[in-house]
Design an enzyme around this catalytic site. Structure first.
Site, PDB file in Angstrom:
ATOM      1  N   SER A 179      15.197  -5.768  -6.753  1.00  0.00           N
ATOM      2  CA  SER A 179      15.419  -5.723  -8.000  1.00  0.00           C
ATOM      3  C   SER A 179      16.843  -4.927  -8.312  1.00  0.00           C
ATOM      4  CB  SER A 179      14.477  -4.654  -8.678  1.00  0.00           C
ATOM      5  OG  SER A 179      14.284  -4.886 -10.063  1.00  0.00           O
ATOM      6  N   ASP A 189       9.746 -15.135 -11.825  1.00  0.00           N
ATOM      7  CA  ASP A 189       9.821 -13.678 -11.929  1.00  0.00           C
ATOM      8  C   ASP A 189      10.538 -13.358 -13.361  1.00  0.00           C
ATOM      9  OD1 ASP A 189      10.367 -11.329 -12.079  1.00  0.00           O
ATOM     10  OD2 ASP A 189      11.665 -10.994 -10.252  1.00  0.00           O
ATOM     11  N   HIS A 207       7.189 -10.041  -9.587  1.00  0.00           N
ATOM     12  CA  HIS A 207       8.619  -9.296  -9.463  1.00  0.00           C
ATOM     13  C   HIS A 207       8.250  -8.578  -7.945  1.00  0.00           C
ATOM     14  CE1 HIS A 207      12.199  -7.321  -9.888  1.00  0.00           C
ATOM     15  NE2 HIS A 207      11.742  -6.073 -10.058  1.00  0.00           N
TER      16      HIS A 207
END
Length: 507
Positions: free
Chosen positions: A228, A441, A470
């Site tokens: 991320s 995602d 995610h």
């Protein structure tokens, strides 16, 4: 160029892994030897790290592995290395393989910005393929401003932690003006609480901390796994120290846009994901009790939100509801729980089934939220207030019930010290890296991976198709993804082309 490390004996491949290799991976061995060009900043004089016991918050790995912790002193401003210094908290779990299997260090980051990584060295390591655990010392750290590394303190943050909070979706001009006042106060609270460190709690400065950590560990290059926001951090490290990049994996990729632009793209993706959720819940009306069509489920959802807006349940109102939905949309394994919580509220008026287990107003969450805004607003110029309102209005036109929880960079419109430039990302001088993304995602939409890879020539993208969550590598349990990434980390095998892996679909 051959790998500088001897290749360990390999166990026979499973049929699945042989198939994945034949169809997806034609390997190119990437050199890990240090090029002659020096890094941007002088980090060679960094003192070696001394490791000892870890705080109680850091879990113990399964034997025979052992975790140890230390601190590294770094300049608050790497452009002025003789000035004030701060302490960066570091953890390490040593490789469990033979010396011949060792590949160096793998620094890991869980995302954010604002995520603490000290314990992540243990929790993420437990999910990594065995060959990676045997080959790498797994290094965790709290980036500056987070956890135990000069944590940011923004105090009340403009009332962000009030419970129940005001409705986060302004629907008329007075509500819009009140929303801007809250953002202005949040920025003022951060300027007061963080003080002179405000412009230095940035991704670029954290990238220099990473290189200081590499030097302190005595490593010529740095292996890195960033998830991320960690992908953005890895790309910043590649820009600042391209000749120190070892094997780098960027998972669930943040695109190379300014933070407010990214936040708006995420908000649109979340609405697409919520529509998928409504359809999924409608497929089993007997189980979820919210309706037998997506429209009926949406109506049930709207009744819950409007009910909480009119009468918050035990400090749980629309702001808390939107945060719970935001969290649930990012992982499909949370969808059934959200559906149960909606049904329970409609049945008996209780919001208990919607409350996340973590305490949003607790110390760790307060530090996270403060670091999140501080880092985003130090990474580049913020939007103008008029842009903030224009984007909210566009999202409302797209859907009358938008999710604005992730519009964190809106506060940068009032930031006390606006940076003059955006954080540099990627470099043609860095070796090829591996990017990993889920096709659907909603938190880091896949178009971000395609955009970021253009800043990293020669890199490859592994996409997990038919997946809606995610976090992919060593997270979704997908052998095609995990084997390809492990081959890259252990053997330096870069796929000859992009790789597409079959996902499991919706639960």
């Amino acid at each position: 160029m051959p790998s500088p490390h001897p290749r360990p004996p390999r166990t026979p491949l499973s049929p699945l892994r042989r198939t994945a290799r034949r169809t997806a991976v034609v390997c190119l061995v990437v050199a890990a030897a240090l090029p002659a060009a020096p890094p941007r900043t002088a980090t060679a004089a960094a003192p070696p790290l001394t490791f000892g016991a870890c705080p109680d918050s850091v879990p113990a790995p399964a034997p025979p592995a052992h975790v140890e912790c230390g601190t590294l002193a770094v300049p608050l401003d790497h452009d002025h290395p003789d000035g004030r210094r701060i302490a960066i908290a570091v953890s390490r779990v040593r490789a469990t393989g033979t010396p011949a299997e060792r590949r160096g260090v793998l620094l890991v980051n869980p995302g954010g910005p604002g995520g603490s990584g000290l314990g992540y060295a243990v929790t993420k390591r437990a999910k990594l393929p065995e060959s990676v655990r045997r080959g790498y010392d797994i290094i965790g750290f709290d980036p500056r401003g987070t956890g135990r590394s000069a944590p940011a303190d923004c105090g009340p943050m403009g009332g962000l932690f009030d419970a129940p909070g005001p409705d986060p979706v302004p629907r008329d001009r007075p509500a819009e003006r009140a929303h801007l006042r809250e953002l202005r106060q949040l920025a003022a609270d951060c300027a007061h609480g963080v003080g002179a460190a405000l412009p230095h709690l940035s991704t670029e400065q954290t990238a220099h901390d990473m290189d200081a950590l590499r030097a302190a560990l005595g490593e010529p290059t740095l292996g890195f796994l960033g998830v991320s926001y960690g992908s953005y951090l890895g790309a910043a490290y590649a820009a600042a120290h391209p000749h120190r990049v070892g094997r780098m994996v960027l998972d669930s990729v943040v695109g190379p846009w300014d933070w407010h632009d990214f936040d708006v793209r995420q908000a649109r993706a979340l609405l697409r994901q919520r529509a998928v959720l409504f359809d999924w819940l409608a497929r089993d009306p007997a189980r979820h009790g919210l309706g037998d069509t997506p429209q009926a489920v949406r109506a049930s959802y709207a009744r819950v939100r409007s009910g909480l807006a009119a009468h918050p349940a035990g400090g749980f109102g629309p702001a808390e509801f939107d945060r719970a939905v935001y969290r649930a949309l990012g992982r499909t394994e949370r969808w059934a729980g959200l559906g149960d919580g909606l049904r329970r509220y409609l049945r008996d008026g209780s919001a208990d089934g919607l409350r996340p287990a973590e305490d949003f107003a607790g110390p760790a969450s307060r530090t996270y939220e403060a670091a999140n805004r501080t880092v985003k607003c130090a990474d580049g110029p913020g939007p103008r207030p008029a842009r903030v309102l224009a984007d909210i209005r566009r999202l409302r036109r797209l859907d009358p019930l938008p999710l604005l929880t992730g519009l964190e960079a809106s506060a940068c419109a009032y930031w006390a010290r606006q940076p003059e430039r955006r954080t540099p990302l990627g470099s043609p001088q860095a070796p090829p890296v591996l990017l990993v993304a889920s096709a659907h995602d909603p938190v880091t939409p896949v178009e971000g991976a395609h955009a970021l890879r253009r800043t990293l020539p020669g890199s490859r993208l592994i996409t997990l198709d038919d997946d809606y969550s995610h976090g992919v590598f060593a997270s979704r349990g997908n052998r095609c993804v995990d084997d390809a990434v492990a081959d890259y980390l252990v053997d330096g095998a870069v796929p000859a082309d992009d790789v597409r892996c079959a996902g499991a679909g919706l639960p």
